[in-house]
Scaffold this active site. Structure first.
Site, PDB file in Angstrom:
ATOM      1  N   PHE A  67      96.155 -48.998 136.973  1.00  0.00           N
ATOM      2  CA  PHE A  67      96.269 -48.614 136.063  1.00  0.00           C
ATOM      3  C   PHE A  67      95.138 -47.337 134.914  1.00  0.00           C
ATOM      4  CE2 PHE A  67      94.826 -51.057 131.873  1.00  0.00           C
ATOM      5  CZ  PHE A  67      94.411 -52.553 133.190  1.00  0.00           C
ATOM      6  N   ARG A  77     102.845 -51.326 131.074  1.00  0.00           N
ATOM      7  CA  ARG A  77     102.889 -51.993 132.101  1.00  0.00           C
ATOM      8  C   ARG A  77     104.133 -53.019 132.746  1.00  0.00           C
ATOM      9  NH1 ARG A  77      97.795 -54.488 129.726  1.00  0.00           N
ATOM     10  NH2 ARG A  77      97.277 -53.420 131.955  1.00  0.00           N
ATOM     11  N   ASP A 106      92.292 -68.014 127.303  1.00  0.00           N
ATOM     12  CA  ASP A 106      91.663 -66.858 126.235  1.00  0.00           C
ATOM     13  C   ASP A 106      92.921 -66.743 125.115  1.00  0.00           C
ATOM     14  OD1 ASP A 106      92.270 -63.780 126.374  1.00  0.00           O
ATOM     15  OD2 ASP A 106      92.939 -63.785 128.211  1.00  0.00           O
ATOM     16  N   TYR A 161      65.999 -58.138 117.986  1.00  0.00           N
ATOM     17  CA  TYR A 161      66.540 -58.065 119.654  1.00  0.00           C
ATOM     18  C   TYR A 161      66.784 -60.211 120.173  1.00  0.00           C
ATOM     19  CZ  TYR A 161      66.624 -57.873 124.527  1.00  0.00           C
ATOM     20  OH  TYR A 161      66.472 -57.825 126.263  1.00  0.00           O
ATOM     21  N   PHE A 181      96.691 -61.811 133.514  1.00  0.00           N
ATOM     22  CA  PHE A 181      96.616 -60.714 132.872  1.00  0.00           C
ATOM     23  C   PHE A 181      95.008 -59.729 134.223  1.00  0.00           C
ATOM     24  CE2 PHE A 181      93.776 -58.051 129.974  1.00  0.00           C
ATOM     25  CZ  PHE A 181      94.551 -56.946 129.475  1.00  0.00           C
ATOM     26  N   THR A 182      95.302 -58.233 133.829  1.00  0.00           N
ATOM     27  CA  THR A 182      94.609 -57.200 134.561  1.00  0.00           C
ATOM     28  C   THR A 182      93.401 -57.963 135.003  1.00  0.00           C
ATOM     29  OG1 THR A 182      94.423 -56.714 132.720  1.00  0.00           O
ATOM     30  CG2 THR A 182      96.809 -55.607 134.188  1.00  0.00           C
ATOM     31  N   LYS A 186      91.144 -57.364 119.416  1.00  0.00           N
ATOM     32  CA  LYS A 186      92.310 -57.768 119.595  1.00  0.00           C
ATOM     33  C   LYS A 186      92.755 -57.946 117.587  1.00  0.00           C
ATOM     34  CE  LYS A 186      92.510 -56.949 123.134  1.00  0.00           C
ATOM     35  NZ  LYS A 186      91.420 -56.182 124.801  1.00  0.00           N
TER      36      LYS A 186
HETATM   37  N1  PM9 Z   1      94.009 -56.222 126.864  1.00  0.00           N
HETATM   38  C1  PM9 Z   1      95.054 -54.635 126.095  1.00  0.00           C
HETATM   39  O1  PM9 Z   1      94.805 -53.498 125.331  1.00  0.00           O
HETATM   40  C2  PM9 Z   1      92.995 -53.849 126.758  1.00  0.00           C
HETATM   41  C3  PM9 Z   1      93.297 -52.750 127.503  1.00  0.00           C
HETATM   42  S1  PM9 Z   1      93.963 -53.274 129.298  1.00  0.00           S
HETATM   43  C4  PM9 Z   1      93.102 -54.461 130.401  1.00  0.00           C
HETATM   44  O2  PM9 Z   1      95.599 -55.569 125.851  1.00  0.00           O
HETATM   45  C5  PM9 Z   1      93.544 -60.595 127.868  1.00  0.00           C
HETATM   46  C6  PM9 Z   1      94.400 -61.192 127.257  1.00  0.00           C
HETATM   47  C7  PM9 Z   1      93.656 -58.892 126.950  1.00  0.00           C
HETATM   48  C8  PM9 Z   1      92.766 -57.948 127.032  1.00  0.00           C
HETATM   49  C9  PM9 Z   1      92.656 -56.543 126.663  1.00  0.00           C
HETATM   50  C10 PM9 Z   1      91.328 -59.030 127.307  1.00  0.00           C
HETATM   51  C11 PM9 Z   1      89.882 -57.811 127.957  1.00  0.00           C
HETATM   52  C12 PM9 Z   1      92.024 -60.231 127.782  1.00  0.00           C
HETATM   53  N2  PM9 Z   1      92.609 -60.641 127.921  1.00  0.00           N
HETATM   54  O3  PM9 Z   1      89.357 -55.578 126.471  1.00  0.00           O
HETATM   55  O4  PM9 Z   1      87.545 -56.453 127.965  1.00  0.00           O
HETATM   56  O5  PM9 Z   1      94.734 -58.850 126.613  1.00  0.00           O
HETATM   57  O6  PM9 Z   1      88.031 -56.585 125.197  1.00  0.00           O
HETATM   58  O7  PM9 Z   1      89.079 -58.090 126.646  1.00  0.00           O
HETATM   59  C13 PM9 Z   1      93.726 -54.822 126.199  1.00  0.00           C
HETATM   60  P1  PM9 Z   1      88.573 -56.444 127.081  1.00  0.00           P
END
Ligand code: PM9
Length: 461
Positions: A453, A387, A220, A77, A129-130, A263
């Site tokens: 979305f 998108r 980012d 932990y 970004f969303t 990613k």
């Molecule tokens: N990106 C993508 O498919 C996951 C689903 S859409 C929210 O592109 C950036 C540049 C991203 C991103 C996620 C996140 C968030 C932050 N910055 O999904 O929370 O492309 O790990 O990351 C998606 P997490």
């Protein structure tokens, strides 16, 4: 006739040890499945999908080294050894001093936005970004787009469409004052622009400019290695530098970062934030125990931190990036060969089809990108992601955003599919292109409050 050797091909720098069997469905099954999913590809069951190009997020194939690292996970932990291993990898390869672990990247965005943004602040960035923008808004800030105009034009072939327009930033500083700008939010390989890189030259100019005004750069770094590969391929003076060295240089020009490790870092879950400021780290360490877990795991299992540490190093391998980006380019060229309009130059993590040009008879209110993603699924079971207007969502005052880019993203998971899969995808898109004039748009029947979305539902018009 004997073929003459004209070029030497590249091949994937790995071979397969295990495979996952794919299921194919009939057109009738797919039509019923997408209707039941409200014409939203996020709401399909993955067992009904043949080739899954929804996202490159968490869909990567891990290496044997990563799988064996999982077994070394220290699940204590407190004080997990796996946390310190990941910390070491972040410091060694990503050049940021202190960090905290999160599940997933948006966990890091939440914590960092809460720490740095005050009500009424303005956060400029190279395209929204969303999840990032939502956390900035929930913390009381307003996002302002300062990416160069070229990024909003799918046909413009400028090699660094992720660049910042310093004139736009200057205007924001004049209007609001530098004190209202806690940081400039910089994404490497800008997702919503089509996986487009920022140049080192532009980042250096931004660093100089923000230093003069006492403004941080928060990076980012979700797709930093892919951006570094483009710099190596396209920017003068970087031809002989390794992806690893270019990533270090990018990170050295920033003050802090958030990362979705799902990613570039080649894992299925996890993220982190990193900073060079002790005060910011102290507060992050405190906030993380409220929302996620103790600061030495922050919501991640020890085994996941082990896999990220190995994945970071693998992602910085030049040959990995050559094959990764090479496969995206291959799909882009196949789509282009059928006359399908795509965002140029071809991006890093996927090929982005211009839905406005593909379905010019639909207005943006008829959701051309959402419609096209649904049609592609019906055609062949290939799942892609909208998108465009649906992803852009609504402004805090409730009005719709109308982004210039209305795109369908064919996102390629890393180390998962073969070139033959790409051929099938391109042929499926070509079949939809041939019947494009008959395609009708969609209307919304359900819309959630945040990040619509993911869960919105539609019906045919
Ligand atoms: N990106 C993508 O498919 C996951 C689903 S859409 C929210 O592109 C950036 C540049 C991203 C991103 C996620 C996140 C968030 C932050 N910055 O999904 O929370 O492309 O790990 O990351 C998606 P997490």
């Amino acid at each position: 006739m004997i073929k003459k050797l004209q070029k030497r091909s590249w091949a994937e720098p790995y071979k397969m040890k295990m495979v996952e069997l794919l299921k194919q469905t009939t057109r009738g099954q797919r039509s019923r499945a997408i209707k039941a999913a409200g014409y939203n590809t996020f709401l399909l069951k993955s067992e009904d999908v043949y080739i899954d190009l929804l996202t490159d997020s968490g869909t990567n194939a891990m290496s044997d080294r990563q799988w064996s690292a999982l077994m070394l996970g220290d699940e204590a932990y407190a004080g997990s050894n796996s946390y310190y291993k990941l910390e070491k990898a972040v410091q060694k390869f990503l050049w940021l001093q202190i960090f905290s672990a999160h599940t997933p990247g948006r966990g890091a965005e939440n914590i960092l936005s809460r720490i740095l943004i005050r009500k009424g602040d303005v956060v400029p960035g190279n395209m929204y970004f969303t999840t990032t923008r939502l956390h900035q808004e929930l913390a009381g800030g307003t996002f302002e787009d300062i990416i160069i105009d070229e990024a909003h034009d799918p046909t413009n072939e400028f090699p660094f469409k992720g660049n910042v327009d310093l004139e736009k930033l200057t205007r924001l500083i004049k209007k609001h004052g530098a004190k209202k700008i806690p940081y400039v939010s910089i994404a490497t390989n800008v997702n919503m622009a089509g996986g487009q890189p920022i140049s080192m030259k532009n980042l250096k100019e931004l660093r100089k400019f923000t230093k003069q005004h006492g403004i941080r750069i928060i990076h980012d770094m979700t797709r930093v290695a892919e951006n570094a590969y483009f710099i190596q391929q396209r920017e003068k003076g970087y031809e002989k530098k390794s992806v690893k060295d270019i990533v270090k240089e990018i990170c050295s020009l920033t003050d802090g970062a958030t990362m979705s490790a799902k990613k570039d870092a080649l894992v299925n879950i996890g993220g982190f934030m990193a900073t060079n400021e002790w005060d910011v780290f102290e507060e992050a360490r405190n906030l993380v125990v409220i929302y996620e877990g103790l600061h030495t795991y922050g919501g991640l299992a020890g085994r996941d931190m082990e896999a990220i540490a190995v994945g970071i190093e693998e992602s910085l391998n030049d040959r990995h990036q050559q094959a990764r980006i090479g496969q995206v380019e291959y799909l882009g060229q196949q789509l282009e060969s059928y006359g399908i309009p795509i965002v140029k130059p071809i991006g890093g993590h996927g090929v982005f089809v211009d839905a406005k040009a593909f379905l010019p008879h639909l207005t943006q209110d008829e959701f051309p990108a959402q419609t096209l993603a649904a049609e592609l699924y019906i055609e062949s079971g290939v799942r892609t992601m909208e998108r465009g207007m649906v992803s852009a969502g609504r402004k805090p005052n409730g009005e719709n955003y109308y982004p210039k880019l209305e795109l369908v993203r064919f996102t390629i998971p890393r180390r998962v599919y073969t070139q033959a899969h790409m051929d099938v995808v391109a042929e499926s898109a070509a079949a939809v292109f041939a019947r494009r004039n008959k395609i009708r748009g969609l209307k919304v029947v359900y819309e959630p409050k945040y990040l619509r979305f993911f869960q919105a539902r539609f019906e045919r018009k």
